[in-house]
Design a protein around this motif. Structure first.
Motif, PDB file in Angstrom:
ATOM      1  N   GLU A  63       0.839  -1.190   0.000  1.00 13.25           N
ATOM      2  CA  GLU A  63       0.000   0.000   0.000  1.00 13.25           C
ATOM      3  C   GLU A  63       0.875   1.243   0.000  1.00 13.25           C
ATOM      4  OE1 GLU A  63      -2.383   0.270   3.475  1.00 13.25           O
ATOM      5  OE2 GLU A  63      -0.773  -0.266   4.855  1.00 13.25           O
ATOM      6  N   LEU A  64       0.295   2.340  -0.473  1.00 11.21           N
ATOM      7  CA  LEU A  64       0.970   3.630  -0.491  1.00 11.21           C
ATOM      8  C   LEU A  64       0.196   4.563   0.424  1.00 11.21           C
ATOM      9  CD1 LEU A  64       1.696   4.004  -4.335  1.00 11.21           C
ATOM     10  CD2 LEU A  64       3.203   3.106  -2.558  1.00 11.21           C
ATOM     11  N   ILE A  88      -4.113   2.614  -2.411  1.00 12.30           N
ATOM     12  CA  ILE A  88      -3.418   3.890  -2.551  1.00 12.30           C
ATOM     13  C   ILE A  88      -4.235   4.966  -1.836  1.00 12.30           C
ATOM     14  CG2 ILE A  88      -2.530   5.609  -4.157  1.00 12.30           C
ATOM     15  CD1 ILE A  88      -2.365   3.441  -6.261  1.00 12.30           C
ATOM     16  N   GLU A  89      -3.647   5.620  -0.849  1.00 15.52           N
ATOM     17  CA  GLU A  89      -4.357   6.686  -0.139  1.00 15.52           C
ATOM     18  C   GLU A  89      -4.373   7.951  -0.989  1.00 15.52           C
ATOM     19  OE1 GLU A  89      -2.961   7.189   3.847  1.00 15.52           O
ATOM     20  OE2 GLU A  89      -3.529   5.156   4.446  1.00 15.52           O
ATOM     21  N   LYS A  90      -5.396   8.770  -0.808  1.00 15.90           N
ATOM     22  CA  LYS A  90      -5.734   9.808  -1.767  1.00 15.90           C
ATOM     23  C   LYS A  90      -4.765  10.976  -1.811  1.00 15.90           C
ATOM     24  CE  LYS A  90      -9.077  12.014   1.371  1.00 15.90           C
ATOM     25  NZ  LYS A  90     -10.502  12.394   1.514  1.00 15.90           N
ATOM     26  N   SER A 105       2.744  -0.068 -12.934  1.00 20.87           N
ATOM     27  CA  SER A 105       2.379  -1.274 -13.669  1.00 20.87           C
ATOM     28  C   SER A 105       2.719  -2.539 -12.884  1.00 20.87           C
ATOM     29  CB  SER A 105       3.087  -1.293 -15.028  1.00 20.87           C
ATOM     30  OG  SER A 105       4.487  -1.343 -14.847  1.00 20.87           O
ATOM     31  N   GLU A 106       2.016  -3.636 -13.244  1.00 17.41           N
ATOM     32  CA  GLU A 106       2.261  -4.968 -12.689  1.00 17.41           C
ATOM     33  C   GLU A 106       2.144  -4.992 -11.169  1.00 17.41           C
ATOM     34  OE1 GLU A 106       5.036  -7.590 -14.767  1.00 17.41           O
ATOM     35  OE2 GLU A 106       5.749  -5.795 -15.812  1.00 17.41           O
ATOM     36  N   ASN A 107       1.046  -4.426 -10.662  1.00 13.78           N
ATOM     37  CA  ASN A 107       0.688  -4.527  -9.251  1.00 13.78           C
ATOM     38  C   ASN A 107      -0.667  -5.224  -9.147  1.00 13.78           C
ATOM     39  OD1 ASN A 107       2.694  -3.095  -7.325  1.00 13.78           O
ATOM     40  ND2 ASN A 107       2.619  -1.742  -9.100  1.00 13.78           N
ATOM     41  N   ASN A 108      -1.410  -4.981  -8.073  1.00 17.05           N
ATOM     42  CA  ASN A 108      -2.696  -5.645  -7.864  1.00 17.05           C
ATOM     43  C   ASN A 108      -3.825  -4.634  -7.702  1.00 17.05           C
ATOM     44  OD1 ASN A 108      -1.736  -8.369  -7.878  1.00 17.05           O
ATOM     45  ND2 ASN A 108      -0.828  -7.983  -5.874  1.00 17.05           N
ATOM     46  N   ILE A 109      -3.785  -3.548  -8.473  1.00 15.69           N
ATOM     47  CA  ILE A 109      -4.839  -2.538  -8.423  1.00 15.69           C
ATOM     48  C   ILE A 109      -5.950  -3.009  -9.357  1.00 15.69           C
ATOM     49  CG2 ILE A 109      -5.348  -0.083  -8.620  1.00 15.69           C
ATOM     50  CD1 ILE A 109      -2.315   0.407  -8.563  1.00 15.69           C
ATOM     51  N   GLN A 115      -9.706   2.746  -6.432  1.00 15.73           N
ATOM     52  CA  GLN A 115      -8.479   3.110  -5.732  1.00 15.73           C
ATOM     53  C   GLN A 115      -8.005   4.527  -6.037  1.00 15.73           C
ATOM     54  OE1 GLN A 115      -6.709   1.477  -3.359  1.00 15.73           O
ATOM     55  NE2 GLN A 115      -8.477   0.095  -3.348  1.00 15.73           N
ATOM     56  N   PHE A 116      -8.444   5.091  -7.148  1.00 17.87           N
ATOM     57  CA  PHE A 116      -7.980   6.421  -7.532  1.00 17.87           C
ATOM     58  C   PHE A 116      -9.008   7.471  -7.087  1.00 17.87           C
ATOM     59  CE2 PHE A 116      -5.025   5.225 -11.318  1.00 17.87           C
ATOM     60  CZ  PHE A 116      -4.318   4.423 -10.442  1.00 17.87           C
ATOM     61  N   ASP A 117      -8.669   8.165  -6.014  1.00 15.84           N
ATOM     62  CA  ASP A 117      -9.512   9.268  -5.564  1.00 15.84           C
ATOM     63  C   ASP A 117      -9.525  10.368  -6.629  1.00 15.84           C
ATOM     64  OD1 ASP A 117     -10.860  10.699  -3.092  1.00 15.84           O
ATOM     65  OD2 ASP A 117      -9.411  12.120  -3.939  1.00 15.84           O
ATOM     66  N   GLN A 118     -10.604  11.117  -6.690  1.00 15.26           N
ATOM     67  CA  GLN A 118     -10.766  12.141  -7.728  1.00 15.26           C
ATOM     68  C   GLN A 118      -9.648  13.165  -7.701  1.00 15.26           C
ATOM     69  OE1 GLN A 118     -14.629  13.905  -7.834  1.00 15.26           O
ATOM     70  NE2 GLN A 118     -14.124  15.330  -9.485  1.00 15.26           N
TER      71      GLN A 118
END
Length: 733
Positions: A63-64, A88-90, A105-109, A115-118
């Motif tokens: 996680e980020l 991923i935190e916003k 690339s090549e992760n588990n998203i 996961q992508f906040d606006q």
């Protein structure tokens, strides 16, 4: 048991300490932290704040979190591929206002919309490359409509490269219209259920490259031929290994008719296990299949591995713009014709002839009467052209225009006894090839738009002899002829021969061409012939004058040369002896053990061992001599250095501040200069951030005999030092 526990804890601490150790390199102020493959599960906290590149690929990040990159405010590139990131935190990227490249690339998203906040990318105004591909590994199982988070990406006002995964039912909303700087769009994982006309409706027309690779789902009949209609400025289309069948892929090009492109890659778009009665793998190309591709001006075309077994007339080798091809095939297919070959018409225009003329499988086209080889690169090698004509012994009409031909072998047409018409136009001929003297039944010769200034007496006499037996046409327009005294007989021939020269619709000869006078003026041959006696009356006097001057100059030159030889005979003898000795030494030392000897100091040791050696030896396949790795004992250090430098093709000095303190640097310089004189060894200096005014006078003494490369790891540098070094090493092998 307690002792075993202590050992285990100690081992784990050592592993953790090792995992936190990132390699730092700094080239001309561009600092990179290489933290690859260190089993990291958190962002390293002990790195300096001025890092430009943070490489965290191949680690265990899951996680980020917000604040992870708070200290890296100057970061330009963040590489996070091949981790296990799923959350991923916003606000995690908010501090990175200078970021230009982000690789996730090549992760588990699995779902980027979740996961992508606006506001995830709202501070990344400088980001121009974003790779979030190869994440949605289970996308194929989700057959419901999926809306991509366009509002998130519209924050990236300078985004130029975008790589995504493509789900079966994608929805790209109107927000994507705001990505006006986007030029490259790539999908590596893509599982489209249907290629519809409106899939990319909201992408801008500025897309120049579209990559849709490795889709192995059978799309059935759900391929709509307006799929590419919104990409009006496309230059690269890559559908490699996407199994929609070659016939459908060719129909997709309908939207690109009459366009100009750099690459069309349709390799392996047909797949043998998926063949059906409607879409057979063994395919015969027809003119109808190729009707769209034929209109496109394309530099590189790849149709390999698609089961093409045959082609009909006006199909595979018929193009409106064959001159555009720079590379059509990496490997020309074998041409196997069983039984009697009754082909009458052959057109191989636009295909490099060197790709097929040395293949044993090229058949003899014994019955071909008309053959066309325009833009076939015949000018590369005159023996290629000679061999080509033996494959078409019965040809009547032969077109080899636009081939950069400078000359032809004298026996080129010996076997073409039925040749009637020969087109040599738009080449670079300076004289008419004497090979045409073997064509006994020539009726038409096209020499337009070459570099001809005259036609020799042997050729004009031969043309006149043919004209007494049959009508013969010669086309000369587009050549600027010469009207000098030497060509006065040719000018007279133009107006007195029975050969038809560039006849008009009434079959009347033109005989009026552009002609250059001795003073450089351009006139018409008709005007020259009207004043023939006036212009050429002084030619004989001029000839005798030139002869006298030439005789005087020749005598003067001989006398001068004799005087020089007599007065400097001993110096000349010594120079010949010294040159001979140098050549002998060079011939005796042609075998080198290494490609380059590397001289460096301690402050460049890590860079030489990890970056330089890795690149040159592993990637380029060359061999370096590195002192603390390859220097053998058993003899004096001075002799070892001399022998080592003598066994290398080149000497590379890695110029850093510490190099001036190296004990043996002056000896290495002098030895390198000696080897350059004796063996022509090349010397290269890699300047890693040292100003020229800081170099001691002793070291600068070799500047005039070396190649200096100022080093930079900046990807946006105007010059690529790795490219320069590779050329230097490879071209001097």
């Amino acid at each position: 048991m307690a002792l075993f526990d202590v050992i285990c804890v100690t081992f784990l601490l050592l592993v953790e300490a090792y995992a936190q150790h990132c390699k730092i390199t700094d080239v001309k102020g561009y600092k990179k932290a290489d933290c690859r493959n260190l089993h990291l599960n958190t962002i390293p906290s002990d790195l300096s704040e001025d890092v430009d590149v943070l490489d965290l690929r191949d680690n265990d990040l899951c996680e980020l979190k917000n604040g992870s990159f708070e200290k890296f405010k100057n970061l330009k590139e963040l590489l996070l591929s091949k981790n296990n990131i799923s959350r991923i935190e916003k606000k995690v990227f908010h501090p990175l206002k200078q970021l230009e490249v982000l690789d996730l690339s090549e992760n588990n998203i699995e779902k980027i919309s979740d996961q992508f906040d606006q506001n995830l990318f709202q501070c990344l105004k400088n980001l121009y490359k974003l790779d979030i591909g190869r994440n949605m590994k289970d996308a194929k199982s989700n057959q419901s409509a999926y809306t991509y988070p366009g509002a998130v990406l519209t924050m990236l006002v300078n985004l130029t490269y975008l790589y995504l995964d493509l789900v079966p039912q994608p929805i790209f909303g109107p927000e994507f219209e705001s990505l006006t700087n986007l030029e490259v769009l790539g999908f590596d994982y893509w599982f489209l259920a249907a290629m519809t006309n409106d899939t990319f409706k909201y992408f801008t027309m500025n897309i120049r490259e579209l990559h849709l690779m490795r889709c192995h789902d059978v799309l059935g009949d759900k391929v709509q031929y307006g799929f590419l209609q919104y990409f009006k400025h496309l230059k690269v289309l890559n559908l490699a290994d996407t199994h929609i069948h070659l016939s459908r892929a060719l129909n997709l090009l309908h939207s690109l008719n009459n366009s100009t492109m750099d690459v069309i890659n349709l390799q392996r778009v047909s797949d043998e296990p998926l063949e059906s009665s409607m879409l057979p793998f063994a395919l015969v190309l027809t003119s109808e299949m190729m009707k769209n591709l034929r209109t496109i001006c394309v530099k590189t075309l790849n149709l390999a591995d698609n089961g093409i077994v045959d082609f009909r007339e006006n199909s595979l080798f018929s193009y409106d713009h064959p001159e555009c091809f720079e590379n059509m095939f990496q490997r020309f297919p074998d041409l196997n014709i069983e039984g009697e070959n009754n082909l009458k018409w052959l057109n191989m225009s636009g295909i490099d002839s060197s790709l097929y003329l040395h293949k044993n499988s090229v058949p003899l086209f014994s019955n071909v009467e008309e053959a066309f080889f325009r833009f076939a690169e015949l000018g590369k090698n005159e023996t290629i052209a000679k061999h080509l004509f033996t494959l078409i012994p019965s040809v009547h009409v032969l077109d080899i225009s636009y081939n950069s031909l400078l000359k032809l072998p004298n026996d080129s047409f010996v076997q073409n006894i039925k040749l009637r018409e020969l087109d040599l136009s738009h080449n670079v001929l300076h004289e008419v090839p004497t090979a045409i003297l073997e064509i006994k039944h020539l009726r038409k010769l096209n020499l337009q738009n070459n570099n001809l200034v005259t036609i020799s007496n042997s050729i004009t006499d031969w043309l006149d002899s043919l004209s007494r037996k049959q009508e013969i046409i010669v086309l000369l327009a587009g050549n600027v002829l010469s009207c000098s005294c030497e060509n006065k007989q040719f000018i007279s021939w133009l107006f007195n021969t029975n050969v038809k020269l560039d006849p008009d619709d009434q079959n009347i000869s033109n005989k009026n061409y552009l002609c250059r006078l001795s003073n450089g003026d351009i006139k018409d041959t008709s005007e020259i012939y009207d004043h023939y006696h006036e212009l050429y009356s002084d030619c004989n006097a001029a000839i005798w004058l030139r002869f006298g001057i030439s005789l005087l100059v020749t005598f003067t030159v001989i006398a001068f040369v004799f005087a020089v030889i007599f007065n400097f005979r001993w110096r000349i003898a010594y120079y010949i002896y010294r040159t001979f000795q140098t050549v002998i030494e060079s011939e005796m030392n042609l075998n080198f053990t290494y490609d380059a000897y590397v001289s460096y100091s301690d402050d460049a040791r890590d860079w030489v061992h990890h970056d330089l050696a890795h690149k040159i030896e592993r990637n380029w396949g060359l061999k370096l001599f590195i002192e603390d790795r390859d220097l053998l004992g058993g003899q004096s250090y001075v002799d070892s250095i001399a022998k080592s430098i003598g066994s290398c093709r080149q000497v590379i000095f890695v110029l850093t501040p510490g190099l001036f303190e190296r004990q043996w640097i002056m000896y290495e310089i002098e030895r390198a200069k000696y080897e350059k004189v004796c063996k022509h060894v090349q010397i290269t200096v890699l300047n890693l951030g040292v100003a020229v005014n800081e170099v001691p006078a002793e070291f600068s003494s070799i500047w005039n005999s070396v190649c200096l490369i100022d080093w930079s790891e900046d990807q946006h540098s105007s010059e690529n030092p790795w490219h320069k070094l590779k050329l230097r090493l490879v071209l001097n092998r």
